[in-house]
Design a protein around this motif. Structure first.
Motif, PDB file in Angstrom:
ATOM      1  N   ALA A 100       0.305  -1.287   0.222  1.00  0.00           N
ATOM      2  CA  ALA A 100       0.291   0.087  -0.007  1.00  0.00           C
ATOM      3  C   ALA A 100       1.029   1.233  -0.180  1.00  0.00           C
ATOM      4  N   VAL A 101       2.105   1.442   0.820  1.00  0.00           N
ATOM      5  CA  VAL A 101       2.952   2.203   1.246  1.00  0.00           C
ATOM      6  C   VAL A 101       3.465   2.695  -0.214  1.00  0.00           C
ATOM      7  N   THR A 102       4.072   1.657  -1.259  1.00  0.00           N
ATOM      8  CA  THR A 102       4.584   1.659  -2.421  1.00  0.00           C
ATOM      9  C   THR A 102       3.396   1.583  -3.185  1.00  0.00           C
ATOM     10  N   ALA A 103       2.196   1.285  -3.735  1.00  0.00           N
ATOM     11  CA  ALA A 103       0.750   1.942  -4.592  1.00  0.00           C
ATOM     12  C   ALA A 103       1.091   3.565  -4.127  1.00  0.00           C
ATOM     13  N   TYR A 104       1.000   3.834  -2.913  1.00  0.00           N
ATOM     14  CA  TYR A 104       0.811   5.872  -2.841  1.00  0.00           C
ATOM     15  C   TYR A 104       1.766   6.091  -3.645  1.00  0.00           C
ATOM     16  N   ALA A 105       3.212   5.902  -3.142  1.00  0.00           N
ATOM     17  CA  ALA A 105       3.866   6.095  -3.764  1.00  0.00           C
ATOM     18  C   ALA A 105       3.590   6.315  -5.549  1.00  0.00           C
ATOM     19  N   PHE A 106       3.418   5.492  -5.748  1.00  0.00           N
ATOM     20  CA  PHE A 106       3.554   5.700  -7.495  1.00  0.00           C
ATOM     21  C   PHE A 106       1.976   6.344  -7.903  1.00  0.00           C
ATOM     22  N   ALA A 107       1.074   6.471  -6.544  1.00  0.00           N
ATOM     23  CA  ALA A 107      -0.315   7.199  -7.588  1.00  0.00           C
ATOM     24  C   ALA A 107      -0.458   8.029  -7.047  1.00  0.00           C
ATOM     25  N   ARG A 108       0.760   8.876  -6.502  1.00  0.00           N
ATOM     26  CA  ARG A 108       0.278   9.844  -5.738  1.00  0.00           C
ATOM     27  C   ARG A 108       1.150  10.750  -5.782  1.00  0.00           C
ATOM     28  N   GLN A 173      -4.136   0.309  -8.805  1.00  0.00           N
ATOM     29  CA  GLN A 173      -5.181   0.520  -9.250  1.00  0.00           C
ATOM     30  C   GLN A 173      -7.128   1.372  -8.547  1.00  0.00           C
ATOM     31  N   ALA A 174      -6.773   0.597  -7.400  1.00  0.00           N
ATOM     32  CA  ALA A 174      -7.372   1.236  -6.291  1.00  0.00           C
ATOM     33  C   ALA A 174      -7.117   2.931  -6.057  1.00  0.00           C
ATOM     34  N   ILE A 175      -6.135   2.974  -5.852  1.00  0.00           N
ATOM     35  CA  ILE A 175      -5.487   4.373  -5.388  1.00  0.00           C
ATOM     36  C   ILE A 175      -6.575   5.360  -6.039  1.00  0.00           C
ATOM     37  N   MET A 176      -6.462   4.933  -7.668  1.00  0.00           N
ATOM     38  CA  MET A 176      -5.898   5.927  -8.281  1.00  0.00           C
ATOM     39  C   MET A 176      -7.938   6.363  -8.804  1.00  0.00           C
ATOM     40  N   THR A 177      -8.250   4.624  -8.039  1.00  0.00           N
ATOM     41  CA  THR A 177     -10.013   5.667  -8.215  1.00  0.00           C
ATOM     42  C   THR A 177     -10.307   6.932  -7.323  1.00  0.00           C
ATOM     43  N   ILE A 178      -9.599   6.651  -6.125  1.00  0.00           N
ATOM     44  CA  ILE A 178     -10.007   7.994  -5.237  1.00  0.00           C
ATOM     45  C   ILE A 178     -10.161   8.831  -5.862  1.00  0.00           C
ATOM     46  N   PRO A 179     -10.684  10.074  -6.168  1.00  0.00           N
ATOM     47  CA  PRO A 179     -10.357  11.007  -6.633  1.00  0.00           C
ATOM     48  C   PRO A 179      -9.548  12.105  -5.505  1.00  0.00           C
ATOM     49  N   ARG A 180      -9.077  13.026  -6.454  1.00  0.00           N
ATOM     50  CA  ARG A 180      -7.705  13.599  -6.040  1.00  0.00           C
ATOM     51  C   ARG A 180      -8.425  15.022  -4.897  1.00  0.00           C
ATOM     52  N   ASP A 181      -9.365  15.626  -5.183  1.00  0.00           N
ATOM     53  CA  ASP A 181      -9.566  16.182  -4.398  1.00  0.00           C
ATOM     54  C   ASP A 181     -10.032  16.046  -2.976  1.00  0.00           C
ATOM     55  N   TYR A 182     -10.258  15.060  -2.691  1.00  0.00           N
ATOM     56  CA  TYR A 182     -10.444  14.228  -1.260  1.00  0.00           C
ATOM     57  C   TYR A 182      -9.117  15.179  -0.695  1.00  0.00           C
ATOM     58  N   ASP A 183      -7.502  14.187  -1.145  1.00  0.00           N
ATOM     59  CA  ASP A 183      -6.263  14.265  -0.573  1.00  0.00           C
ATOM     60  C   ASP A 183      -5.828  16.427  -1.368  1.00  0.00           C
ATOM     61  N   GLU A 184      -6.740  16.633  -1.988  1.00  0.00           N
ATOM     62  CA  GLU A 184      -6.691  17.979  -2.474  1.00  0.00           C
ATOM     63  C   GLU A 184      -7.533  19.404  -0.925  1.00  0.00           C
ATOM     64  N   ALA A 185      -8.226  18.474  -0.555  1.00  0.00           N
ATOM     65  CA  ALA A 185      -9.159  19.689   0.196  1.00  0.00           C
ATOM     66  C   ALA A 185      -8.336  19.406   1.821  1.00  0.00           C
ATOM     67  N   ALA A 186      -7.842  17.974   1.661  1.00  0.00           N
ATOM     68  CA  ALA A 186      -6.906  17.322   3.101  1.00  0.00           C
ATOM     69  C   ALA A 186      -5.739  18.458   3.034  1.00  0.00           C
TER      70      ALA A 186
END
Lengths: 294, 322
Positions: A100-108, A173-186
């Motif tokens: 999950a950590v590695t996937a997060y690096a690649f996805a975000r 794949q799973a992380i990329m389906t989460i809208p980036r707006d969530y990250d941005e808002a946080a």
């Protein structure tokens, strides 16, 4: 997956007749796949004499429940089980989290060489691990890790190898389906990347995490090649190598242990099979995701 | 980041603070670092070491002795079991891969019909896939025991004298059957099933109106539309088949004097089994490393060729779905 979307094949027949025409081959296939398991379980309850009887009996004449006790005393089966449980639990949690950590690096994150690293990660998916067998053995020997459970767990904690790559791919794949707006808002609210990972990303991919964990457990519980090479003390064996030892032991001592071997095989297969019944939905989902996005 | 920022200069942040892109890159590398460290230690380092060892003579003790291309020369010209083991491996793969692909597709087609209790059947078919290979080898070894096994008993009931399944003559076909049983109902079937369910129903309707029969619908609609799934399964299955080890090793008992000293002899002495034997029975680490690199090159070539010849795969331009 939506059910009953199949083309109306054989539409001219009576529905009942058609259903029968499907049920018969489906049932025969089921016997082909499940039959050997049933036979193993039945054999595991027989005596040594009965298991080799000609003609064979279907049901045990007297159910030998003590076979399942003898397994634990004839060989250090309890120790092997403990080793397997330790390796599988640590590796499952570690591999899932590290992936999950590695996937997060690649996805975000955008960083130099990201695509290069991602291609490298994907190529480790098909890199045969047989190529690194010898140097890994030497590495673990020099680290004094042989006959410990470290070679079977530590690489998992870093999401290395084909299994790691598979899970990273799945979770990315799973992380990329989460809208980036969530990250941005946080971020606007002052959250750092770790807070976003733990409070937004992980909860939203929980179903994919379960899928990853089911796969991670199966990979590690069933692993044979690595423990075969890295473990040579009987006390450090995991179940698959223990079973192998039991098999050669029986063959060399000229005593038939077939009934106990069948009981041991049944016991060793029980955790993955039970997990499969519980987590079937997740497994199927994972297999589909890996196949369709190739 | 330990950059001290004077409290009174907020107007020129760029000189004292990292740009947001740089910070993102640093953050990204931080999250990537566990995998990156693991990759360097447990994959890239060993890969390089194995390449070096392949040019040496090394028996696990002392230091490796550089011998140039000799290991490779011995493999190609001097080792009497090199080509036979490679041949066996390809023979096994050529029998297994088409059988698994066709079998998995047929099972998926069956489950894609309006079949009652379909998910129960899917569970049953999937079961061998999650079982430890060691247990599978033990189970089948027992079922196929020439005298005491249930398989030959059942065959004798219908008047067929069953063979000695693991004798040199039958060993590879027997192993193909075991592997088929293990693989066909697993992830490959599920991948096909998902692909079949993604085929738009309108196409079948249209074809039916145009008077196409069942075979024509299958040949000209189903097959092209699921060809990416076929391609994926083909690559995955072929690589797995060429790497055959676990199940063959389990069926060959004979630890003293190498794996092939058992009753099955060399009949299941596949490439990876041989590699393992050199490395961990005879401790010829240099030679085993050369075999490993030859294997890597073979697999790379085969995979590259498969991609090269993949013009039959039809991509419907459905990017980003899933």
């Amino acid at each position: 997956m939506s059910a009953a979307k199949a083309p109306p094949a054989g539409a001219g027949y009576h529905p009942l007749l058609r259903q029968l025409g499907l049920q018969i081959p489906a049932f025969l296939c089921a016997i082909f796949f499940v039959g050997p398991f049933l036979w193993t379980v039945l054999s595991s309850f027989k005596t040594v004499q009965e298991i080799g009887a000609q003609p064979p009996t279907w049901l045990p004449e007297v159910w030998q429940w003590q076979n399942y006790l003898l397994v634990w005393t004839t060989q250090p089966f309890g120790l092997w089980t403990l080793n397997s449980v330790l390796v599988s639990v640590v590796s499952t949690i570690g591999l899932t989290f590290a992936s999950a950590v590695t996937a997060y690096a690649f996805a975000r994150f955008r960083f130099p060489l990201r695509n290069v690293f991602f291609i490298i990660l994907l190529s480790t998916l098909i890199l045969p691990r047989e190529v690194t067998l010898v140097p890994l053995f030497l590495l673990f020997r020099d680290l004094k890790w042989l006959n410990t459970l470290l070679p079977l767990t530590v690489p998992n904690l870093l999401a290395v190898g084909g299994n790691g790559a598979f899970l990273v791919f799945l979770l990315r794949q799973a992380i990329m389906t989460i809208p980036r707006d969530y990250d941005e808002a946080a971020k606007v609210d002052g959250a750092n990347s770790a807070w976003i990972f733990f409070h937004i990303i992980l909860p939203l991919i929980s179903s994919a995490l379960v899928t990853a964990a089911v796969f991670a457990f199966l990979f590690n519980w069933n692993e044979f090649l690595y423990p075969l090479i890295f473990l040579s003390d009987k006390e450090s064996y995991t179940l698959p190598v223990g079973l192998r030892f039991f098999q050669t032991f029986g063959a060399e001592s000229k005593v038939s242990y077939e009934h106990l071997l069948m009981a041991a095989s049944t016991l060793a297969s029980l955790p993955p099979v039970l997990l499969f019944f519980i987590g079937q939905r997740y497994l199927v989902q994972g297999a589909v995701m890996s196949g369709l996005k190739s | 980041m330990t950059v001290t920022i004077p409290a009174s200069t907020p107007a020129r942040p760029s000189r004292f603070r990292l740009s947001s892109r740089t910070r993102e890159a640093i953050d990204g590398y931080l999250w990537l670092s566990p995998w990156l460290a693991g990759f360097l230690i447990f994959t890239l380092g060993p890969l390089a070491r194995s390449l070096y060892l392949s040019f040496t003579s090394y028996h696990a003790m002392g230091s490796p002795e550089w011998i140039g291309w000799q290991n490779y020369v011995v493999a190609f010209t001097g080792d009497g079991q090199f080509w036979p083991s490679l041949g066996r491996t390809f023979y096994y793969s050529v029998l297994l891969v088409p059988a698994v692909i066709c079998g998995a597709l047929i099972l998926a087609l069956l489950l894609n019909q309006p079949l009652r209790a379909g998910s129960l059947y899917r569970t049953a078919y999937f079961l061998p896939y999650v079982t430890p290979v060691v247990a599978i080898a033990l189970i089948w070894g027992w079922i196929l025991h020439p005298q005491l096994g249930i398989a030959n008993y059942l065959l004798s009931q219908i008047g067929i004298e069953g063979p000695a399944w693991l004798s040199p003559r039958w060993a590879i076909p027997t192993l193909v059957m075991m592997s088929f049983w293990m693989l066909v109902g697993g992830s490959r079937m599920v991948v096909f099933l998902a692909a079949l369910r993604n085929v738009p129903q309108e196409l079948y309707e249209a074809a039916r109106i145009d008077g196409a029969g069942k075979w024509h619908s299958f040949r000209y609609i189903t097959l092209p539309l699921i060809s990416p799934a076929i391609f994926f399964n083909l690559i995955v299955t072929l690589i797995a088949a060429l790497k055959v080890f676990d199940i063959a090793y389990m069926l060959m008992i004979g630890n003293q004097g190498g794996i092939a000293s058992g009753s099955a002899g060399f009949s299941l002495y596949f490439y990876v089994v041989k590699l393992f034997d050199h490395a961990f029975s005879f401790f010829e680490m240099g030679y085993a490393s050369a075999m490993a690199w030859i294997f890597l090159v073979i697999l790379l070539c085969i995979t590259a060729l498969q991609f090269r010849w993949s013009s039959w795969v039809y991509y419907a331009g459905e990017e980003g779905e899933g």
